[in-house]
Design a protein around this motif. Structure first.
Motif, PDB file in Angstrom:
ATOM      1  N   LEU A 177       0.633  -1.476  -0.104  1.00 38.97           N
ATOM      2  CA  LEU A 177      -0.077   0.107   0.146  1.00 38.97           C
ATOM      3  C   LEU A 177       0.876   1.599   0.048  1.00 38.97           C
ATOM      4  O   LEU A 177       0.504   2.234  -0.886  1.00 38.97           O
ATOM      5  CB  LEU A 177      -0.806   0.219   1.578  1.00 38.97           C
ATOM      6  CG  LEU A 177      -2.270   1.596   1.406  1.00 38.97           C
ATOM      7  CD1 LEU A 177      -2.476   1.616   0.296  1.00 38.97           C
ATOM      8  CD2 LEU A 177      -2.209   0.924   2.803  1.00 38.97           C
ATOM      9  N   ALA A 178       2.126   0.904   0.678  1.00 37.59           N
ATOM     10  CA  ALA A 178       2.941   2.347   0.852  1.00 37.59           C
ATOM     11  C   ALA A 178       3.482   2.893  -0.434  1.00 37.59           C
ATOM     12  O   ALA A 178       3.340   4.004  -1.687  1.00 37.59           O
ATOM     13  CB  ALA A 178       4.030   1.706   2.035  1.00 37.59           C
ATOM     14  N   GLN A 179       3.864   1.943  -0.765  1.00 28.21           N
ATOM     15  CA  GLN A 179       5.022   1.778  -2.486  1.00 28.21           C
ATOM     16  C   GLN A 179       3.620   2.403  -3.973  1.00 28.21           C
ATOM     17  O   GLN A 179       4.177   3.645  -4.272  1.00 28.21           O
ATOM     18  CB  GLN A 179       5.221   0.112  -3.028  1.00 28.21           C
ATOM     19  CG  GLN A 179       6.161  -0.115  -2.124  1.00 28.21           C
ATOM     20  CD  GLN A 179       6.795  -1.435  -2.815  1.00 28.21           C
ATOM     21  OE1 GLN A 179       6.070  -2.591  -3.168  1.00 28.21           O
ATOM     22  NE2 GLN A 179       8.043  -1.778  -2.987  1.00 28.21           N
ATOM     23  N   THR A 180       2.281   2.127  -3.536  1.00 25.26           N
ATOM     24  CA  THR A 180       1.427   2.516  -4.316  1.00 25.26           C
ATOM     25  C   THR A 180       0.741   3.917  -4.360  1.00 25.26           C
ATOM     26  O   THR A 180       1.336   4.129  -5.382  1.00 25.26           O
ATOM     27  CB  THR A 180       0.465   0.974  -4.504  1.00 25.26           C
ATOM     28  OG1 THR A 180       0.917   0.026  -4.534  1.00 25.26           O
ATOM     29  CG2 THR A 180      -0.500   1.267  -5.533  1.00 25.26           C
ATOM     30  N   THR A 181       1.214   4.325  -3.368  1.00 25.92           N
ATOM     31  CA  THR A 181       0.742   5.319  -2.796  1.00 25.92           C
ATOM     32  C   THR A 181       1.177   6.487  -3.148  1.00 25.92           C
ATOM     33  O   THR A 181       2.058   7.323  -3.887  1.00 25.92           O
ATOM     34  CB  THR A 181       0.170   5.446  -1.404  1.00 25.92           C
ATOM     35  OG1 THR A 181       0.973   5.199  -0.360  1.00 25.92           O
ATOM     36  CG2 THR A 181      -1.969   5.220  -1.084  1.00 25.92           C
ATOM     37  N   PHE A 182       2.859   5.700  -3.079  1.00 19.94           N
ATOM     38  CA  PHE A 182       3.833   7.004  -3.053  1.00 19.94           C
ATOM     39  C   PHE A 182       4.072   7.319  -4.395  1.00 19.94           C
ATOM     40  O   PHE A 182       4.829   7.922  -4.509  1.00 19.94           O
ATOM     41  CB  PHE A 182       5.520   6.507  -2.811  1.00 19.94           C
ATOM     42  CG  PHE A 182       6.317   6.970  -2.233  1.00 19.94           C
ATOM     43  CD1 PHE A 182       6.630   8.384  -1.937  1.00 19.94           C
ATOM     44  CD2 PHE A 182       7.486   6.303  -3.688  1.00 19.94           C
ATOM     45  CE1 PHE A 182       7.179   9.000  -2.245  1.00 19.94           C
ATOM     46  CE2 PHE A 182       8.335   7.332  -3.858  1.00 19.94           C
ATOM     47  CZ  PHE A 182       9.003   8.764  -3.243  1.00 19.94           C
ATOM     48  N   ILE A 183       3.811   6.312  -5.302  1.00 18.25           N
ATOM     49  CA  ILE A 183       3.944   6.346  -7.334  1.00 18.25           C
ATOM     50  C   ILE A 183       2.986   7.737  -7.173  1.00 18.25           C
ATOM     51  O   ILE A 183       3.085   8.466  -8.044  1.00 18.25           O
ATOM     52  CB  ILE A 183       3.575   5.672  -7.667  1.00 18.25           C
ATOM     53  CG1 ILE A 183       4.792   4.302  -7.537  1.00 18.25           C
ATOM     54  CG2 ILE A 183       3.770   5.751  -9.302  1.00 18.25           C
ATOM     55  CD1 ILE A 183       4.398   2.808  -8.310  1.00 18.25           C
ATOM     56  N   SER A 184       2.141   7.727  -6.409  1.00 24.24           N
ATOM     57  CA  SER A 184       1.333   8.502  -6.581  1.00 24.24           C
ATOM     58  C   SER A 184       1.446  10.148  -6.187  1.00 24.24           C
ATOM     59  O   SER A 184       0.773  11.033  -7.211  1.00 24.24           O
ATOM     60  CB  SER A 184      -0.746   7.970  -6.187  1.00 24.24           C
ATOM     61  OG  SER A 184      -1.297   6.991  -6.807  1.00 24.24           O
ATOM     62  N   ALA A 185       1.965   9.590  -4.518  1.00 23.01           N
ATOM     63  CA  ALA A 185       2.731  10.972  -4.077  1.00 23.01           C
ATOM     64  C   ALA A 185       3.692  11.994  -5.098  1.00 23.01           C
ATOM     65  O   ALA A 185       3.653  13.020  -4.780  1.00 23.01           O
ATOM     66  CB  ALA A 185       3.050  10.321  -3.047  1.00 23.01           C
ATOM     67  N   ALA A 186       4.660  10.473  -5.949  1.00 21.83           N
ATOM     68  CA  ALA A 186       5.933  11.972  -6.833  1.00 21.83           C
ATOM     69  C   ALA A 186       4.943  12.337  -7.518  1.00 21.83           C
ATOM     70  O   ALA A 186       5.687  13.244  -7.932  1.00 21.83           O
ATOM     71  CB  ALA A 186       6.443   9.983  -6.848  1.00 21.83           C
ATOM     72  N   PHE A 187       4.244  11.503  -8.097  1.00 26.20           N
ATOM     73  CA  PHE A 187       3.237  11.982  -9.132  1.00 26.20           C
ATOM     74  C   PHE A 187       2.819  13.502  -9.006  1.00 26.20           C
ATOM     75  O   PHE A 187       3.532  15.088  -9.819  1.00 26.20           O
ATOM     76  CB  PHE A 187       2.070  11.782  -9.973  1.00 26.20           C
ATOM     77  CG  PHE A 187       1.473  12.190 -11.396  1.00 26.20           C
ATOM     78  CD1 PHE A 187       1.789  12.073 -12.260  1.00 26.20           C
ATOM     79  CD2 PHE A 187       0.397  13.465 -10.387  1.00 26.20           C
ATOM     80  CE1 PHE A 187       0.463  12.618 -13.316  1.00 26.20           C
ATOM     81  CE2 PHE A 187      -0.695  14.155 -11.699  1.00 26.20           C
ATOM     82  CZ  PHE A 187      -0.112  14.509 -12.849  1.00 26.20           C
ATOM     83  N   TYR A 188       2.730  13.893  -7.576  1.00 28.38           N
ATOM     84  CA  TYR A 188       2.239  15.441  -6.822  1.00 28.38           C
ATOM     85  C   TYR A 188       3.089  16.015  -5.996  1.00 28.38           C
ATOM     86  O   TYR A 188       3.095  17.140  -6.761  1.00 28.38           O
ATOM     87  CB  TYR A 188       1.239  15.632  -5.934  1.00 28.38           C
ATOM     88  CG  TYR A 188      -1.004  14.713  -6.812  1.00 28.38           C
ATOM     89  CD1 TYR A 188      -0.761  15.697  -7.484  1.00 28.38           C
ATOM     90  CD2 TYR A 188      -0.958  13.896  -7.257  1.00 28.38           C
ATOM     91  CE1 TYR A 188      -2.029  15.381  -8.667  1.00 28.38           C
ATOM     92  CE2 TYR A 188      -2.212  13.528  -7.562  1.00 28.38           C
ATOM     93  CZ  TYR A 188      -2.872  14.047  -8.721  1.00 28.38           C
ATOM     94  OH  TYR A 188      -3.583  13.958  -9.317  1.00 28.38           O
ATOM     95  N   ILE A 189       4.482  15.384  -5.949  1.00 30.29           N
ATOM     96  CA  ILE A 189       5.637  15.752  -5.347  1.00 30.29           C
ATOM     97  C   ILE A 189       6.396  16.638  -7.059  1.00 30.29           C
ATOM     98  O   ILE A 189       6.333  17.659  -6.581  1.00 30.29           O
ATOM     99  CB  ILE A 189       6.436  15.574  -5.258  1.00 30.29           C
ATOM    100  CG1 ILE A 189       6.243  14.403  -3.997  1.00 30.29           C
ATOM    101  CG2 ILE A 189       7.719  15.573  -5.274  1.00 30.29           C
ATOM    102  CD1 ILE A 189       7.040  13.535  -3.240  1.00 30.29           C
ATOM    103  N   VAL A 190       5.890  16.566  -8.066  1.00 32.28           N
ATOM    104  CA  VAL A 190       6.692  17.195  -9.195  1.00 32.28           C
ATOM    105  C   VAL A 190       5.810  17.557  -9.733  1.00 32.28           C
ATOM    106  O   VAL A 190       5.753  19.334 -10.429  1.00 32.28           O
ATOM    107  CB  VAL A 190       6.811  16.466 -10.682  1.00 32.28           C
ATOM    108  CG1 VAL A 190       7.837  16.503 -11.696  1.00 32.28           C
ATOM    109  CG2 VAL A 190       8.018  15.145  -9.514  1.00 32.28           C
TER     110      VAL A 190
END
Length: 425
Positions: free
Chosen positions: A53-66
């Motif tokens: 769950l943490a890995q999948t949500t981090f991919i989405s987070a990385a999108f919005y970080i950029v």
């Protein structure tokens, strides 16, 4: 005159303008669907065990970080360059990213592809808003902003409907790639069709004084400061964390909190929660604003207050009956989704100053930063500390959002009166 190169142009043919808007609505709903591919596939990915769950949500987070800081640049770019050109770049680039993920599910490949997706779509939403608020027929613009407020919910519903019926979550990305390419092709054809009937904009009242001399340029920072825009930034950020958190994480939260709910059932139930958001937007437009509440930010504050008690109910997820939790999620969605429309109406107040694209980009950056925090925090907190801790954070975010709204109301009210006074002159 060419749409792909000219900026200060607009349509005067109401029929063509409305047809173009219908396309824009469908296109942006599709874009929003593709941006939420990981959210739609989240429960299936977790259930499959391919990623945590943490890995999948981090991919989405990385999108919005950029994506977040680039939204500010995207807003500025949409005020200076052809918004249709920037949209085309975003559509084709997004299609490439979705295709890469369909063929390669390595964690780091997916992460890199989704980060590039954020970069290539940096000006897409500000450009869509620029077209609606500046290029469509003037008499329709307010109405079109209202209709466009449903595009996010429409796209999110597409996400969960598609995810619920696909047997493999990877197919989400294949479908997304295909519809993005189709949208780009249709946009190019549409622009060629509209080129002959676009008109040059007239010089705005804010740009020229009565004697024809150019007015002194207004500082963007000063303009935003006196209008309450910066405190609204924080209200939008906090609102987004709660609203999008409840929508995108609800299927997983329900699946892990109640034994009778599967990943597929959670996705289907989430459609009702998203539909509640559409009801909230209709409630604001057809009942509350501007009939009973004249100021956008006052209405924003009321909607945040309505959401608070239902956020408190979510604190007891897993202990209370599932129907009560779903009702609470639906009311939160109804009240907070309505605030999207209010912020877009507020952004239109900056049209006389030529800052409507910039305002839309910055507030979208606020929402994007909220998504960054949401995806970075909520997934790992749920995994390590449980959903009751996550819902407690939602309560705190709602309270802080109410405080930010309180600081915004008075300067926003004064600014709106000033804009209306200048337009009447």
């Amino acid at each position: 005159m060419k749409i792909m190169s000219d900026i200060n142009i607009h349509l005067e043919d109401k029929r063509e303008s409305r047809h173009f808007f219908v396309f824009l609505w469908l296109m942006y709903a599709v874009v929003y669907m593709t941006k939420n591919c990981f959210s739609g596939a989240l429960s299936a990915i977790v259930e499959e065990g391919n990623l945590t769950l943490a890995q999948t949500t981090f991919i989405s987070a990385a999108f919005y970080i950029v994506y977040t800081p680039l939204q500010i640049l995207g807003g500025i770019v949409s005020d200076k360059y052809s918004p249709e050109k920037m949209i085309t770049i975003g559509l084709l680039g997004g299609a490439v990213c979705n295709t890469v993920i369909y063929f390669n599910q390595n964690y780091y490949v997916m992460l890199a592809a989704w980060v590039f997706n954020a970069i290539i779509q940096f000006a897409l939403w500000p450009s869509v808003f620029k077209i609606m608020s500046s290029q469509l027929v003037r008499s329709d613009r307010g109405r079109m902003i209202f209709y466009m407020s449903f595009a996010n919910s429409g796209g999110l519903i597409m996400t969960y409907v598609v995810s619920a019926f696909l047997t493999d979550w990877r197919d989400n990305f294949l479908i997304s790639a295909i519809v993005l390419v189709i949208s780009a092709v249709i946009l190019l054809i549409y622009c060629k069709h509209l080129n002959p009937i676009m008109k040059n904009d007239k010089v705005t009242v804010a740009a020229v004084s009565d004697d024809g001399d150019e007015k002194k340029k207004i500082s963007t920072v000063k303009l935003f400061l006196k209008s309450g825009f910066f405190t609204l930034f924080f209200a939008v950020l906090l609102r987004t964390m709660v609203e999008n958190g409840t929508k995108t994480l609800s299927p997983t939260m329900l699946m892990q909190s109640y034994d009778m709910i599967s990943a597929s059932t959670g996705n289907l139930l989430n459609i009702f929660i998203i539909l509640a958001g559409i009801v909230g937007t209709l409630l604001i437009k057809l009942v509350l604003f501007p009939r009973f509440i004249k100021n956008e930010m006052t209405a924003f504050l009321i909607m945040m207050i309505v959401a608070l008690p239902f956020a408190v109910i979510l604190r007891f997820v897993g202990e209370l009956p599932v129907w009560l939790v779903i009702v609470s999620l639906s009311v939160i969605s109804m009240s907070l989704s309505a605030t999207h429309l209010l912020t877009q109406y507020f952004n239109m107040l900056y049209i006389p100053y030529g800052k409507n694209g910039t305002a839309a980009g910055i507030l979208n950056a606020a929402a994007s930063f909220g998504l960054v925090l949401q995806y970075c925090v909520f997934g790992s907190v749920a995994q390590n500390h449980g959903w009751q801790t996550v819902t407690t954070i939602w309560i705190v975010m709602t309270v802080l959002g109410i405080a930010a709204c309180l600081l915004t109301v008075l300067p926003a009210r004064r600014f709106k009166k000033q804009v209306q006074g200048e337009e009447e002159k």
